[in-house]
Design a protein around this motif. Structure first.
Motif, PDB file in Angstrom:
ATOM      1  N   SER A  88     -42.544   2.566   6.514  1.00 35.49           N
ATOM      2  CA  SER A  88     -41.242   2.977   5.995  1.00 35.49           C
ATOM      3  C   SER A  88     -40.466   1.740   5.550  1.00 35.49           C
ATOM      4  O   SER A  88     -40.673   0.654   6.089  1.00 35.49           O
ATOM      5  CB  SER A  88     -40.457   3.717   7.080  1.00 35.49           C
ATOM      6  N   ASP A  89     -39.560   1.915   4.584  1.00 34.51           N
ATOM      7  CA  ASP A  89     -38.762   0.754   4.132  1.00 34.51           C
ATOM      8  C   ASP A  89     -37.650   0.417   5.125  1.00 34.51           C
ATOM      9  O   ASP A  89     -37.145  -0.695   5.155  1.00 34.51           O
ATOM     10  CB  ASP A  89     -38.211   0.982   2.717  1.00 34.51           C
ATOM     11  N   ASN A  90     -37.274   1.388   5.937  1.00 32.67           N
ATOM     12  CA  ASN A  90     -36.198   1.253   6.938  1.00 32.67           C
ATOM     13  C   ASN A  90     -34.845   0.951   6.291  1.00 32.67           C
ATOM     14  O   ASN A  90     -33.932   0.452   6.964  1.00 32.67           O
ATOM     15  CB  ASN A  90     -36.532   0.193   7.996  1.00 32.67           C
ATOM     16  N   THR A  91     -34.695   1.238   5.010  1.00 25.43           N
ATOM     17  CA  THR A  91     -33.420   0.978   4.330  1.00 25.43           C
ATOM     18  C   THR A  91     -32.878   2.207   3.603  1.00 25.43           C
ATOM     19  O   THR A  91     -31.680   2.286   3.359  1.00 25.43           O
ATOM     20  CB  THR A  91     -33.545  -0.160   3.294  1.00 25.43           C
ATOM     21  N   CYS A  92     -33.722   3.161   3.260  1.00 24.80           N
ATOM     22  CA  CYS A  92     -33.246   4.307   2.482  1.00 24.80           C
ATOM     23  C   CYS A  92     -32.341   5.185   3.365  1.00 24.80           C
ATOM     24  O   CYS A  92     -32.231   4.991   4.571  1.00 24.80           O
ATOM     25  CB  CYS A  92     -34.415   5.123   1.927  1.00 24.80           C
ATOM     26  N   GLU A  93     -31.730   6.165   2.728  1.00 27.13           N
ATOM     27  CA  GLU A  93     -30.764   6.991   3.448  1.00 27.13           C
ATOM     28  C   GLU A  93     -31.412   7.743   4.619  1.00 27.13           C
ATOM     29  O   GLU A  93     -30.807   7.893   5.686  1.00 27.13           O
ATOM     30  CB  GLU A  93     -30.152   7.976   2.452  1.00 27.13           C
ATOM     31  N   LEU A  94     -32.651   8.191   4.434  1.00 30.12           N
ATOM     32  CA  LEU A  94     -33.320   8.936   5.505  1.00 30.12           C
ATOM     33  C   LEU A  94     -33.718   8.007   6.651  1.00 30.12           C
ATOM     34  O   LEU A  94     -33.592   8.366   7.826  1.00 30.12           O
ATOM     35  CB  LEU A  94     -34.536   9.682   4.946  1.00 30.12           C
ATOM     36  N   CYS A  95     -34.173   6.802   6.324  1.00 30.14           N
ATOM     37  CA  CYS A  95     -34.476   5.820   7.376  1.00 30.14           C
ATOM     38  C   CYS A  95     -33.214   5.476   8.160  1.00 30.14           C
ATOM     39  O   CYS A  95     -33.238   5.414   9.390  1.00 30.14           O
ATOM     40  CB  CYS A  95     -35.049   4.541   6.771  1.00 30.14           C
ATOM     41  N   GLN A  96     -32.137   5.252   7.432  1.00 27.67           N
ATOM     42  CA  GLN A  96     -30.893   4.872   8.101  1.00 27.67           C
ATOM     43  C   GLN A  96     -30.402   5.979   9.024  1.00 27.67           C
ATOM     44  O   GLN A  96     -29.730   5.723  10.022  1.00 27.67           O
ATOM     45  CB  GLN A  96     -29.818   4.518   7.067  1.00 27.67           C
ATOM     46  N   SER A 102     -39.916  10.248   7.410  1.00 29.52           N
ATOM     47  CA  SER A 102     -39.684  10.955   6.147  1.00 29.52           C
ATOM     48  C   SER A 102     -39.128   9.991   5.099  1.00 29.52           C
ATOM     49  O   SER A 102     -38.539  10.427   4.103  1.00 29.52           O
ATOM     50  CB  SER A 102     -38.699  12.121   6.327  1.00 29.52           C
ATOM     51  N   CYS A 103     -39.308   8.695   5.296  1.00 30.76           N
ATOM     52  CA  CYS A 103     -38.817   7.690   4.337  1.00 30.76           C
ATOM     53  C   CYS A 103     -39.211   8.069   2.916  1.00 30.76           C
ATOM     54  O   CYS A 103     -40.329   8.538   2.684  1.00 30.76           O
ATOM     55  CB  CYS A 103     -39.425   6.327   4.689  1.00 30.76           C
ATOM     56  N   ILE A 104     -38.311   7.850   1.972  1.00 32.82           N
ATOM     57  CA  ILE A 104     -38.643   8.198   0.579  1.00 32.82           C
ATOM     58  C   ILE A 104     -39.785   7.334   0.044  1.00 32.82           C
ATOM     59  O   ILE A 104     -40.421   7.695  -0.931  1.00 32.82           O
ATOM     60  CB  ILE A 104     -37.410   8.103  -0.356  1.00 32.82           C
ATOM     61  N   HIS A 105     -40.056   6.199   0.693  1.00 32.76           N
ATOM     62  CA  HIS A 105     -41.181   5.346   0.294  1.00 32.76           C
ATOM     63  C   HIS A 105     -42.304   5.374   1.331  1.00 32.76           C
ATOM     64  O   HIS A 105     -43.114   4.446   1.381  1.00 32.76           O
ATOM     65  CB  HIS A 105     -40.703   3.905   0.091  1.00 32.76           C
TER      66      HIS A 105
HETATM   67 ZN    ZN Z   1     -36.824   4.743   3.996  1.00 25.76          ZN
END
Ligand code: ZN
Length: 338
Positions: A88-96, A102-105
């Motif tokens: 996960s990128d841990n930065t997108c809205e879902l990660c945050q 469910s990260c968009i990436h």
């Molecule tokens: Zn993410």
């Protein structure tokens, strides 16, 4: 390098595989001092998620960073890191929001039953330990990668609260570690559902206060008996079958919560029963990344010892025997040493 490959149901072999390489500049390559077999690996092993071609196996990992891509900023070679089955990128809205799985990436991480592994999105996915761990902590850190993180999410999704009653459906590694999580989160009464003596014993060591050996409707009746006829406040479902899911929902009191973390296979919920149950349902693939910093801290300071779920250790070369032992329920969880 050597790595486990599933050729057909019941047929896991350890083969020569290509060494992993940096493909994207956000990748890291880690060397794995230990790896393991997951209960969810048994679904394809039993032919229930039939693979069309030979599949490298394993999605739980912790190890030492060997190399990072040019855009990796925080993860460094030489660090010991723990990650999760979804990068996960841990930065997108879902990660945050705490839903890194469910990260968009998001990208699946596979082939971890091997000597080394490529992990995408290294900065967002991997969490470094304070230092290189002593050998005896490696199994627990490896457990954090999936079974502990998943059991923990089950307990959080089931809204486990101090002083409340929790029931756990499933006595595999995830169910047992859900007991540990419920204990850490302050549950007063923890009912483990298990018919297997060694697993009952481990459940008690992890914090279970009661054991229920009955299943299905009888199991539900027993939970009701233990809770003044009401059902548990929180129920963690850690199997993924129709029977276990209904057992979980029916063991929960109105207003209570089910946290379901067993990978669902053929589960169909009766809408009318659900409507009248007044039960909250939450679950899915655990956002392990959300919990990793806290879990690593608990392990590092030796307040929890989730590595005790490993009750069989084999060389990686004998991965096939490890699968067989778990399939036949002779082992709770198998640690493999490359
Ligand atoms: Zn993410």
């Amino acid at each position: 390098m050597r790595g486990a490959v599933l050729y057909a149901p019941g047929d896991v072999r350890v083969d020569d595989r290509d060494d992993p390489k940096i493909i994207e500049p956000t990748d890291a390559i880690i060397r794995l001092p230990a790896t393991c077999v997951c209960g969810s690996d048994l679904w394809p092993y039993r032919g229930l998620d039939a693979a069309q071609e030979p599949s490298p196996m394993g999605h739980e990992y912790a190890g030492v960073v060997q190399e990072v891509g040019g855009e990796v900023r925080t993860i460094k070679p030489g660090q010991f890191v723990v990650g999760s089955f979804f990068a996960s990128d841990n930065t997108c809205e879902l990660c945050q929001a705490g839903y890194q799985s469910s990260c968009i990436h998001r990208e699946g991480v596979g082939g971890a039953q091997a000597e080394s592994l490529r992990v995408p999105l290294a900065d967002g996915t991997l969490v470094a330990t304070p230092d290189l761990p002593p050998d005896d902590l490696v199994p627990s850190l490896l457990a954090a990668s999936d079974v502990l993180g998943t059991g923990w999410f089950g307990a959080v999704a089931a809204n486990v609260q101090p002083g409340k009653t929790v029931a756990v459906v499933g006595d595999g590694a995830v169910g047992l570690l859900a007991v540990l999580a419920a204990r850490q989160l302050g549950a007063e009464r923890i009912i483990a559902m298990s018919r297997h003596q060694p697993r009952q014993q481990l459940a008690r060591e992890f914090g279970a206060t009661d054991i229920v050996t009955e299943r299905g409707d009888d199991g539900v009746a027993r939970i009701k008996e233990l809770t003044s006829g009401l059902g548990a406040h929180s129920v963690i479902e850690a199997v993924g079958t129709q029977e276990s899911m209904l057992q979980a929902i029916r063991s929960t009191r109105p207003g209570g919560h089910v946290g379901y973390v067993g990978v669902a296979h053929g589960v169909e919920l009766p809408g009318e029963e659900l409507f009248f149950s007044h039960v909250h349902l939450h679950g899915g693939p655990a956002p392990v990344r959300r919990f990793l910093p806290e879990l690593i801290d608990l392990i590092w300071s030796r307040r929890i010892d989730p590595g005790r779920v490993f009750d069989l250790e084999l060389p990686l070369e004998q991965a096939g025997a490890g699968y067989e032992a778990m399939d036949q329920r002779r082992a709770v969880k198998v640690l493999l040493r490359p």
